[in-house]
Design an enzyme around this catalytic site. Structure first.
Site, PDB file in Angstrom:
ATOM      1  CD  GLU A  11     -12.939  -3.485  13.905  1.00 31.11           C
ATOM      2  OE1 GLU A  11     -12.189  -3.975  13.035  1.00 31.11           O
ATOM      3  OE2 GLU A  11     -12.911  -2.289  14.244  1.00 31.11           O
ATOM      4  CE1 TYR A  12     -16.173  -8.418  10.021  1.00 30.45           C
ATOM      5  CE2 TYR A  12     -17.033 -10.652   9.879  1.00 30.45           C
ATOM      6  CZ  TYR A  12     -17.091  -9.327   9.528  1.00 30.45           C
ATOM      7  OH  TYR A  12     -18.083  -8.901   8.676  1.00 30.45           O
ATOM      8  CG  ASN A  49     -11.899  -4.866  -6.041  1.00 30.90           C
ATOM      9  OD1 ASN A  49     -11.333  -5.888  -5.647  1.00 30.90           O
ATOM     10  ND2 ASN A  49     -13.109  -4.883  -6.563  1.00 30.90           N
ATOM     11  CG  ASP A 102     -14.844 -17.344  11.101  1.00 27.41           C
ATOM     12  OD1 ASP A 102     -14.298 -16.599  10.256  1.00 27.41           O
ATOM     13  OD2 ASP A 102     -16.042 -17.676  11.031  1.00 27.41           O
ATOM     14  CG  ASP A 122     -15.870 -11.388   2.377  1.00 25.05           C
ATOM     15  OD1 ASP A 122     -16.120 -11.202   3.580  1.00 25.05           O
ATOM     16  OD2 ASP A 122     -15.841 -10.466   1.537  1.00 25.05           O
ATOM     17  CD  GLU A 178      -6.703  -6.118   8.374  1.00 26.07           C
ATOM     18  OE1 GLU A 178      -7.455  -7.013   8.766  1.00 26.07           O
ATOM     19  OE2 GLU A 178      -6.575  -5.020   8.952  1.00 26.07           O
TER      20      GLU A 178
HETATM   21  C1  SAM Z   1     -15.225 -10.244   6.852  1.00 32.29           C
HETATM   22  S1  SAM Z   1     -14.534  -8.665   6.758  1.00 32.29           S
HETATM   23  C2  SAM Z   1     -13.109  -8.746   7.812  1.00 32.29           C
HETATM   24  C3  SAM Z   1     -12.678  -7.379   8.292  1.00 32.29           C
HETATM   25  C4  SAM Z   1     -11.420  -7.352   9.167  1.00 32.29           C
HETATM   26  N1  SAM Z   1     -10.261  -7.851   8.465  1.00 32.29           N
HETATM   27  C5  SAM Z   1     -11.612  -8.114  10.442  1.00 32.29           C
HETATM   28  O1  SAM Z   1     -10.997  -9.182  10.591  1.00 32.29           O
HETATM   29  O2  SAM Z   1     -12.338  -7.642  11.311  1.00 32.29           O
HETATM   30  C6  SAM Z   1     -13.838  -8.717   5.135  1.00 32.29           C
HETATM   31  C7  SAM Z   1     -13.515  -7.325   4.595  1.00 32.29           C
HETATM   32  O3  SAM Z   1     -12.862  -7.466   3.343  1.00 32.29           O
HETATM   33  C8  SAM Z   1     -13.333  -6.468   2.460  1.00 32.29           C
HETATM   34  N2  SAM Z   1     -13.137  -6.978   1.100  1.00 32.29           N
HETATM   35  C9  SAM Z   1     -13.628  -8.124   0.579  1.00 32.29           C
HETATM   36  N3  SAM Z   1     -13.245  -8.262  -0.701  1.00 32.29           N
HETATM   37  C10 SAM Z   1     -12.483  -7.173  -0.997  1.00 32.29           C
HETATM   38  C11 SAM Z   1     -11.824  -6.742  -2.169  1.00 32.29           C
HETATM   39  N4  SAM Z   1     -11.864  -7.447  -3.314  1.00 32.29           N
HETATM   40  N5  SAM Z   1     -11.150  -5.571  -2.123  1.00 32.29           N
HETATM   41  C12 SAM Z   1     -11.107  -4.828  -0.984  1.00 32.29           C
HETATM   42  N6  SAM Z   1     -11.733  -5.196   0.159  1.00 32.29           N
HETATM   43  C13 SAM Z   1     -12.413  -6.355   0.151  1.00 32.29           C
HETATM   44  C14 SAM Z   1     -14.792  -6.298   2.847  1.00 32.29           C
HETATM   45  O4  SAM Z   1     -15.295  -5.031   2.446  1.00 32.29           O
HETATM   46  C15 SAM Z   1     -14.738  -6.453   4.366  1.00 32.29           C
HETATM   47  O5  SAM Z   1     -14.545  -5.220   4.994  1.00 32.29           O
END
Ligand code: SAM
Length: 237
Positions: free
Chosen positions: A200-201, A103, A161, A125, A44
């Site tokens: 979670e989201y 990252n 979403d 995001d 994931e």
């Molecule tokens: C909106 S949250 C969704 C979390 C989880 N997948 C959920 O559905 O509950 C997006 C996650 O992606 C991570 N994220 C965004 N860009 C990233 C990147 N370039 N590398 C690693 N993690 C990243 C953020 O830190 C955040 O925890």
């Protein structure tokens, strides 16, 4: 093993060598060795607090799971979640789960060609401004990386979403020549399926009545063959 408390986050993570990987680049091409078996690896990208990846690892012991996030604090939260989920069975170290600090921009430095079988993009995001389109995790520059990292059975599974991110993703998958399947604009329209592992989201959005969009993109040649065979069976019925 409860690790909440007074310690600093980094110190906490450094103690969890059985679950947390702080130097994932050193395992490039070596993840199977780290798990101690050659089971498929599902990742994931952007796991957040880790509910989805922890529950998936618990439900599917024959698959190896890796949750990736770029923030220490989220890796810590995910490690607590994972241990909470496995604890009732007396399991202190989930055998088929690793939580890695990385990252996704540099995913090709963490995984070798063909090392992964499935990539989950859950509630990534959306980066709604067009000037930020390149940051969306389904931008073709990321799809290029995913194609390289996935094996012949490789697939990408997306949930979101965000209507705009979903539209963008479907177009990007199509432009990239990927077969899409199991597309849903309102995943939970018929009620919550207990078999469905929520993030979670997702839990939060579903509680607010927000529709969830979902799609699978088939990347690997063998996965495509399997898909075609299953479709023929379906329409023969
Ligand atoms: C909106 S949250 C969704 C979390 C989880 N997948 C959920 O559905 O509950 C997006 C996650 O992606 C991570 N994220 C965004 N860009 C990233 C990147 N370039 N590398 C690693 N993690 C990243 C953020 O830190 C955040 O925890």
């Amino acid at each position: 093993m409860r690790l909440r408390g007074r310690k600093g986050i980094r110190e906490n993570l450094e103690e969890q060598t059985d679950l947390v990987v702080l130097d994932p680049r050193s395992y490039k091409g070596q993840w199977s060795k780290l798990f101690g078996n050659d089971h498929p690896i599902y990742v994931e990208f952007g796991m957040g607090k880790g509910q989805f990846i922890s529950r998936m690892s618990h439900r599917y012991p024959e698959i190896n799971f890796i949750g990736i996030d770029m923030y220490d604090e989220l890796i810590r939260r995910a490690s607590e979640k994972a241990r909470d989920i496995w604890e009732p069975e007396g399991v202190t170290t989930p055998p088929n789960l690793k939580l890695a600090l990385a990252n996704i921009e540099y995913a090709e430095e963490v995984f070798a060609e063909g090392e992964l079988e499935r990539i989950y993009l859950n509630f990534s995001d959306p980066w709604p401004k067009s000037k930020h389109a390149r940051r969306r995790l389904t931008h073709p520059r990321f799809l290029e990386k995913y194609r390289m990292l996935l094996n012949p059975l490789g697939e990408i599974h997306q949930k979101t979403d965000s209507r705009s991110l979903f539209e963008f993703s479907l177009n990007a998958f199509a432009d990239f020549g990927l077969q899409m399947t199991n597309i849903s604009l309102d995943l939970h329209a018929g009620g919550i399926n207990e078999e469905h592992v929520m993030t979670e989201y997702e839990t939060k959005f579903v509680g607010q009545g927000i529709q969830i969009h979902r799609c699978e993109a088939i990347v690997g040649a063998d996965a495509l063959e399997r898909y075609k065979a299953s479709r023929l069976d379906k329409y023969r019925m």
